[in-house]
Scaffold this motif. Structure first.
Motif, PDB file in Angstrom:
ATOM      1  N   TYR A 168      91.621 -43.058 -33.051  1.00  0.00           N
ATOM      2  CA  TYR A 168      91.486 -41.679 -32.568  1.00  0.00           C
ATOM      3  C   TYR A 168      90.950 -41.603 -31.147  1.00  0.00           C
ATOM      4  O   TYR A 168      90.969 -40.534 -30.517  1.00  0.00           O
ATOM      5  CB  TYR A 168      90.590 -40.868 -33.515  1.00  0.00           C
ATOM      6  CG  TYR A 168      89.111 -41.164 -33.398  1.00  0.00           C
ATOM      7  CD1 TYR A 168      88.248 -40.262 -32.764  1.00  0.00           C
ATOM      8  CD2 TYR A 168      88.563 -42.330 -33.932  1.00  0.00           C
ATOM      9  CE1 TYR A 168      86.897 -40.522 -32.661  1.00  0.00           C
ATOM     10  CE2 TYR A 168      87.217 -42.590 -33.841  1.00  0.00           C
ATOM     11  CZ  TYR A 168      86.381 -41.688 -33.204  1.00  0.00           C
ATOM     12  OH  TYR A 168      85.026 -41.950 -33.103  1.00  0.00           O
ATOM     13  N   LEU A 169      90.484 -42.721 -30.617  1.00  0.00           N
ATOM     14  CA  LEU A 169      89.937 -42.727 -29.257  1.00  0.00           C
ATOM     15  C   LEU A 169      90.974 -43.111 -28.197  1.00  0.00           C
ATOM     16  O   LEU A 169      90.673 -43.115 -27.002  1.00  0.00           O
ATOM     17  CB  LEU A 169      88.758 -43.714 -29.175  1.00  0.00           C
ATOM     18  CG  LEU A 169      87.531 -43.374 -30.013  1.00  0.00           C
ATOM     19  CD1 LEU A 169      86.475 -44.462 -29.875  1.00  0.00           C
ATOM     20  CD2 LEU A 169      86.956 -42.020 -29.611  1.00  0.00           C
ATOM     21  N   ARG A 170      92.205 -43.394 -28.616  1.00  0.00           N
ATOM     22  CA  ARG A 170      93.221 -43.793 -27.641  1.00  0.00           C
ATOM     23  C   ARG A 170      93.619 -42.638 -26.731  1.00  0.00           C
ATOM     24  O   ARG A 170      93.714 -41.494 -27.177  1.00  0.00           O
ATOM     25  CB  ARG A 170      94.477 -44.300 -28.357  1.00  0.00           C
ATOM     26  CG  ARG A 170      94.272 -45.522 -29.220  1.00  0.00           C
ATOM     27  CD  ARG A 170      95.540 -45.860 -29.981  1.00  0.00           C
ATOM     28  NE  ARG A 170      95.315 -46.882 -30.997  1.00  0.00           N
ATOM     29  CZ  ARG A 170      96.199 -47.233 -31.918  1.00  0.00           C
ATOM     30  NH1 ARG A 170      97.399 -46.631 -31.943  1.00  0.00           N
ATOM     31  NH2 ARG A 170      95.914 -48.165 -32.802  1.00  0.00           N
ATOM     32  N   GLU A 171      93.931 -42.975 -25.501  1.00  0.00           N
ATOM     33  CA  GLU A 171      94.479 -41.972 -24.592  1.00  0.00           C
ATOM     34  C   GLU A 171      95.901 -41.615 -25.016  1.00  0.00           C
ATOM     35  O   GLU A 171      96.280 -40.447 -25.006  1.00  0.00           O
ATOM     36  CB  GLU A 171      94.479 -42.516 -23.153  1.00  0.00           C
ATOM     37  CG  GLU A 171      95.103 -41.605 -22.115  1.00  0.00           C
ATOM     38  CD  GLU A 171      94.296 -40.340 -21.858  1.00  0.00           C
ATOM     39  OE1 GLU A 171      94.835 -39.398 -21.240  1.00  0.00           O
ATOM     40  OE2 GLU A 171      93.121 -40.273 -22.261  1.00  0.00           O
ATOM     41  N   ASN A 183      87.184 -37.825 -24.633  1.00  0.00           N
ATOM     42  CA  ASN A 183      86.694 -37.761 -26.008  1.00  0.00           C
ATOM     43  C   ASN A 183      85.202 -38.097 -25.993  1.00  0.00           C
ATOM     44  O   ASN A 183      84.802 -39.162 -25.508  1.00  0.00           O
ATOM     45  CB  ASN A 183      87.460 -38.759 -26.889  1.00  0.00           C
ATOM     46  CG  ASN A 183      87.163 -38.593 -28.366  1.00  0.00           C
ATOM     47  OD1 ASN A 183      86.012 -38.437 -28.763  1.00  0.00           O
ATOM     48  ND2 ASN A 183      88.206 -38.641 -29.180  1.00  0.00           N
ATOM     49  N   SER A 184      84.395 -37.208 -26.522  1.00  0.00           N
ATOM     50  CA  SER A 184      82.939 -37.392 -26.453  1.00  0.00           C
ATOM     51  C   SER A 184      82.481 -38.659 -27.172  1.00  0.00           C
ATOM     52  O   SER A 184      81.436 -39.223 -26.840  1.00  0.00           O
ATOM     53  CB  SER A 184      82.229 -36.174 -27.052  1.00  0.00           C
ATOM     54  OG  SER A 184      82.622 -35.970 -28.399  1.00  0.00           O
ATOM     55  N   ILE A 190      81.359 -47.098 -26.063  1.00  0.00           N
ATOM     56  CA  ILE A 190      81.189 -47.978 -24.903  1.00  0.00           C
ATOM     57  C   ILE A 190      79.713 -48.289 -24.675  1.00  0.00           C
ATOM     58  O   ILE A 190      79.333 -49.438 -24.408  1.00  0.00           O
ATOM     59  CB  ILE A 190      81.814 -47.323 -23.654  1.00  0.00           C
ATOM     60  CG1 ILE A 190      83.338 -47.342 -23.783  1.00  0.00           C
ATOM     61  CG2 ILE A 190      81.376 -48.042 -22.384  1.00  0.00           C
ATOM     62  CD1 ILE A 190      84.045 -46.476 -22.786  1.00  0.00           C
ATOM     63  N   GLN A 191      78.868 -47.285 -24.779  1.00  0.00           N
ATOM     64  CA  GLN A 191      77.437 -47.517 -24.594  1.00  0.00           C
ATOM     65  C   GLN A 191      76.892 -48.490 -25.624  1.00  0.00           C
ATOM     66  O   GLN A 191      76.056 -49.350 -25.305  1.00  0.00           O
ATOM     67  CB  GLN A 191      76.686 -46.180 -24.665  1.00  0.00           C
ATOM     68  CG  GLN A 191      76.903 -45.281 -23.461  1.00  0.00           C
ATOM     69  CD  GLN A 191      76.243 -43.919 -23.623  1.00  0.00           C
ATOM     70  OE1 GLN A 191      75.752 -43.571 -24.695  1.00  0.00           O
ATOM     71  NE2 GLN A 191      76.233 -43.138 -22.551  1.00  0.00           N
ATOM     72  N   GLU A 192      77.358 -48.384 -26.860  1.00  0.00           N
ATOM     73  CA  GLU A 192      76.888 -49.307 -27.895  1.00  0.00           C
ATOM     74  C   GLU A 192      77.363 -50.730 -27.616  1.00  0.00           C
ATOM     75  O   GLU A 192      76.621 -51.695 -27.837  1.00  0.00           O
ATOM     76  CB  GLU A 192      77.367 -48.843 -29.267  1.00  0.00           C
ATOM     77  CG  GLU A 192      76.887 -49.701 -30.430  1.00  0.00           C
ATOM     78  CD  GLU A 192      75.374 -49.758 -30.570  1.00  0.00           C
ATOM     79  OE1 GLU A 192      74.887 -50.691 -31.228  1.00  0.00           O
ATOM     80  OE2 GLU A 192      74.670 -48.872 -30.020  1.00  0.00           O
ATOM     81  N   MET A 193      78.591 -50.878 -27.107  1.00  0.00           N
ATOM     82  CA  MET A 193      79.071 -52.203 -26.712  1.00  0.00           C
ATOM     83  C   MET A 193      78.173 -52.793 -25.627  1.00  0.00           C
ATOM     84  O   MET A 193      77.775 -53.961 -25.704  1.00  0.00           O
ATOM     85  CB  MET A 193      80.518 -52.112 -26.212  1.00  0.00           C
ATOM     86  CG  MET A 193      81.541 -51.790 -27.289  1.00  0.00           C
ATOM     87  SD  MET A 193      83.185 -51.420 -26.603  1.00  0.00           S
ATOM     88  CE  MET A 193      83.607 -52.988 -25.832  1.00  0.00           C
ATOM     89  N   LEU A 194      77.865 -51.986 -24.631  1.00  0.00           N
ATOM     90  CA  LEU A 194      77.021 -52.463 -23.530  1.00  0.00           C
ATOM     91  C   LEU A 194      75.622 -52.816 -24.018  1.00  0.00           C
ATOM     92  O   LEU A 194      75.042 -53.832 -23.610  1.00  0.00           O
ATOM     93  CB  LEU A 194      76.959 -51.396 -22.432  1.00  0.00           C
ATOM     94  CG  LEU A 194      78.284 -51.116 -21.711  1.00  0.00           C
ATOM     95  CD1 LEU A 194      78.172 -49.870 -20.845  1.00  0.00           C
ATOM     96  CD2 LEU A 194      78.702 -52.312 -20.854  1.00  0.00           C
ATOM     97  N   ASN A 221      95.918 -34.462 -24.587  1.00  0.00           N
ATOM     98  CA  ASN A 221      95.633 -33.022 -24.492  1.00  0.00           C
ATOM     99  C   ASN A 221      94.236 -32.746 -23.953  1.00  0.00           C
ATOM    100  O   ASN A 221      94.039 -31.827 -23.154  1.00  0.00           O
ATOM    101  CB  ASN A 221      95.806 -32.364 -25.863  1.00  0.00           C
ATOM    102  CG  ASN A 221      97.252 -32.313 -26.306  1.00  0.00           C
ATOM    103  OD1 ASN A 221      98.157 -32.306 -25.472  1.00  0.00           O
ATOM    104  ND2 ASN A 221      97.486 -32.299 -27.617  1.00  0.00           N
ATOM    105  N   LEU A 222      93.266 -33.556 -24.382  1.00  0.00           N
ATOM    106  CA  LEU A 222      91.889 -33.336 -23.914  1.00  0.00           C
ATOM    107  C   LEU A 222      91.784 -33.525 -22.406  1.00  0.00           C
ATOM    108  O   LEU A 222      91.096 -32.752 -21.716  1.00  0.00           O
ATOM    109  CB  LEU A 222      90.932 -34.297 -24.620  1.00  0.00           C
ATOM    110  CG  LEU A 222      90.650 -34.034 -26.106  1.00  0.00           C
ATOM    111  CD1 LEU A 222      89.780 -35.148 -26.686  1.00  0.00           C
ATOM    112  CD2 LEU A 222      89.960 -32.681 -26.278  1.00  0.00           C
TER     113      LEU A 222
END
Length: 550
Positions: A168-171, A183-184, A190-194, A221-222
């Motif tokens: 669901y996070l794909r562009e 997408n919020s 990404i922050q959790e990966m970092l 759409n977003l």
């Protein structure tokens, strides 16, 4: 009065502040502590075991205060995605790289990092363990090498977005390359990966956040609803990631690949906040840097960013199915880069020698690391040498580090390819280099035999096979006279040799993948020939012509 209880967490925080105080006092007295490894050890022993809390952030700030000389970093890129070298091999390789001039590593873990929690499924099943990564970092530290982790945060996120749970996070739903910047939940992932990566890389001064080849921008759409162009969306996302790092880990500088900015106008680039947030790594892998990075682009980079980094390649930049590096082309790539930056008023902060293992997460393996060591060492010695050093001196050191026989005159002109000369060397990876040469020779023989029998010889063409109409004697003679039986045996022999040799460097999964990608097609091609020959050889009667009207 409530009593103050000294918990391990509070002890860790107090120690961290004490470290800062000691360093500041030491700096005032001109006796600054040079080695920060003891800080890492103490902080990791008390308090936050996950390392993503107060202690980790304070430690990054402490490391930033530590004094550092700033010679150009000579950086080797380790691309681990889907093909992790054995740590025993890396431990053997690292001192050799240090002798050749390497003082930093750019480590692209991708799915080989031991993610946990909500991210556990983005790690491959054969990923390194946390302890293995920490051991690796310890070896690098002992050799004086900085380690710069690379975490993709925009494009090339296939290893995350391929999964149903992150689809669901794909562009673009059809293409799992880019994460949607609007997408919020994207930024949270990404922050959790970092966080997880930096919890282990506690003394890192730099982190590379990727951002190259973001092919699909402003398409969902977003993103369309934001009514801003693709450049502004790119800047907005990079800004969010960089500001998170600056706020959470003030001692770390984010790096990004430069290609998405290269086509921007100087006016637009100057109007963005990126100059204060990131440092670009300008990558070009050809022998003509100016063609892809004209001087006006370089000039505006120097005006916009505090530091600029550059990147050439020692492997993985020729074709997506290459087996061995083209050493001459890679050497010319570095020559072009050094000529280019010699004309600049601003020196490069770091020079990365990239060594891609795959062109992306879904691609097949290209050049493996062990047989690419000659290319890596040659280019590393070259970019680490003084301007006045002649090629002869560079080649001499190259021969010495690869433990070549004194009688070997190893240059690009000694032979093409350099296989026979390198056969008189004993560097770690020599057996893998010889294996790759043997494979290429065998592949050429299989391809030639197949082409000869099915295209050049007149008895086993597609027409003959279609109508089962041929001379059995002719095809048997052709197969035998062109050493078909020996080639068939050699395909089986090299398969066994491959398992034995590559198992010294890689786990069984990578070894099996290489076999399936390289050797099984040869086996399939030879089996198809022998099967067809057997069918044609068993025919005892043939029809009258014309065959096509039956």
């Amino acid at each position: 009065m409530i009593p103050f209880r000294l918990t391990p967490k509070r002890t860790s925080i107090l120690l961290s502040f004490a470290f800062v105080f000691i360093i500041i006092i030491s700096a005032i007295n001109n006796s600054i502590i040079q080695d920060s490894s003891w800080l890492t050890e103490l902080v990791s022993e008390v308090g936050d075991k996950e390392g993503d809390g107060v202690e980790s952030r304070i430690l990054h700030q402490v490391v930033q205060i530590m004094p550092e000389d700033k010679p150009m970093l000579k950086i080797v890129h380790l691309d681990l995605k889907g093909a992790p070298p054995k740590l025993s091999y890396l431990r053997h390789l690292l001192p050799l790289l240090a002798k050749a001039g390497c003082n930093a590593l750019l480590v692209e873990y991708e799915d080989m990092f031991p993610y946990h929690g909500i991210l556990k499924n983005i790690s491959a099943k054969n990923a390194y363990s946390q302890q293995q990564v920490m051991n690796f970092l310890s070896w690098c530290h002992d050799l004086g090498m900085e380690v710069i982790p690379l975490v993709q945060t925009f494009g090339h996120l296939e290893f995350v977005l391929k999964l149903e749970e992150f689809r669901y996070l794909r562009e673009v739903d059809e293409f799992p390359q880019e994460i949607c910047p609007s997408n919020s939940n994207s930024l949270s992932v990404i922050q959790e990966m970092l966080r997880q990566v930096l919890s282990i890389h506690r003394t890192a001064k730099y982190i590379h956040i990727g951002c190259d080849e973001v092919y699909h921008l402003a398409m969902c759409n977003l993103c369309v609803k934001r009514q801003i162009d693709s450049r502004e969306i790119f800047v907005s996302h990079v800004k969010s990631v960089a500001e998170f790092l600056k706020l959470s880990y003030p001692g770390i500088t984010p790096l990004i690949w430069d290609d998405m900015m290269r086509s921007w106008s100087p006016q637009f680039l100057s109007s963005t906040p990126l100059g204060n947030l990131v440092e670009p790594v300008v990558w070009v892998y050809t022998d003509n840097i100016e063609r892809l990075v004209p001087h006006y682009i370089w000039y505006w980079y120097t005006r916009t960013f505090t530091n600029i980094w550059i990147a050439g390649a020692f492997k993985g930049a020729t074709t997506s199915t290459s087996v061995l590096p083209d050493m001459r082309n890679h050497f010319e790539n570095q020559k072009s880069w050094l000529r280019f930056i010699s004309k600049s008023t601003k020196s490069a902060r770091g020079y990365v020698l990239t060594g891609w293992s795959r062109y992306d997460h879904f691609a097949s393996l290209c050049e493996l690391l062990p047989p690419s060591v000659p290319s890596l060492l040659l280019n590393l010695i070259f970019i680490s040498s003084k301007k006045s050093e002649a090629d002869e001196k560079i080649f001499k050191k190259w021969r010495e580090l690869m433990k070549c026989s004194p009688s070997v005159d190893l240059t690009f002109d000694s032979e093409t390819p350099e296989s026979r000369a390198l056969a008189m060397c004993s560097f770690g990876g020599m057996d893998a280099y010889a294996l790759m040469n043997n494979y290429l020779t065998l592949k050429n023989r299989v391809d030639w035999l197949h082409t000869y029998l099915t295209e050049r010889d007149g008895w086993m063409t597609p027409y003959n096979v279609k109508y089962n109409f041929t001379s059995p004697m002719r095809i048997l003679d052709s197969f035998k006279s062109k050493n078909g039986e020996n080639i068939l045996k050699e395909v089986e022999i090299i398969r066994n040799e491959t398992v034995k040799i590559l198992s010294n460097y890689y786990d069984i999964f990578t070894v099996q993948e290489w076999i399936e990608q390289r050797l099984e097609p040869l086996q399939t091609k030879m089996n198809a020939l022998t099967t067809q020959i057997e069918i044609l050889n068993n025919i005892r009667t043939w029809p009258r012509r014309p065959l096509t009207l039956r």
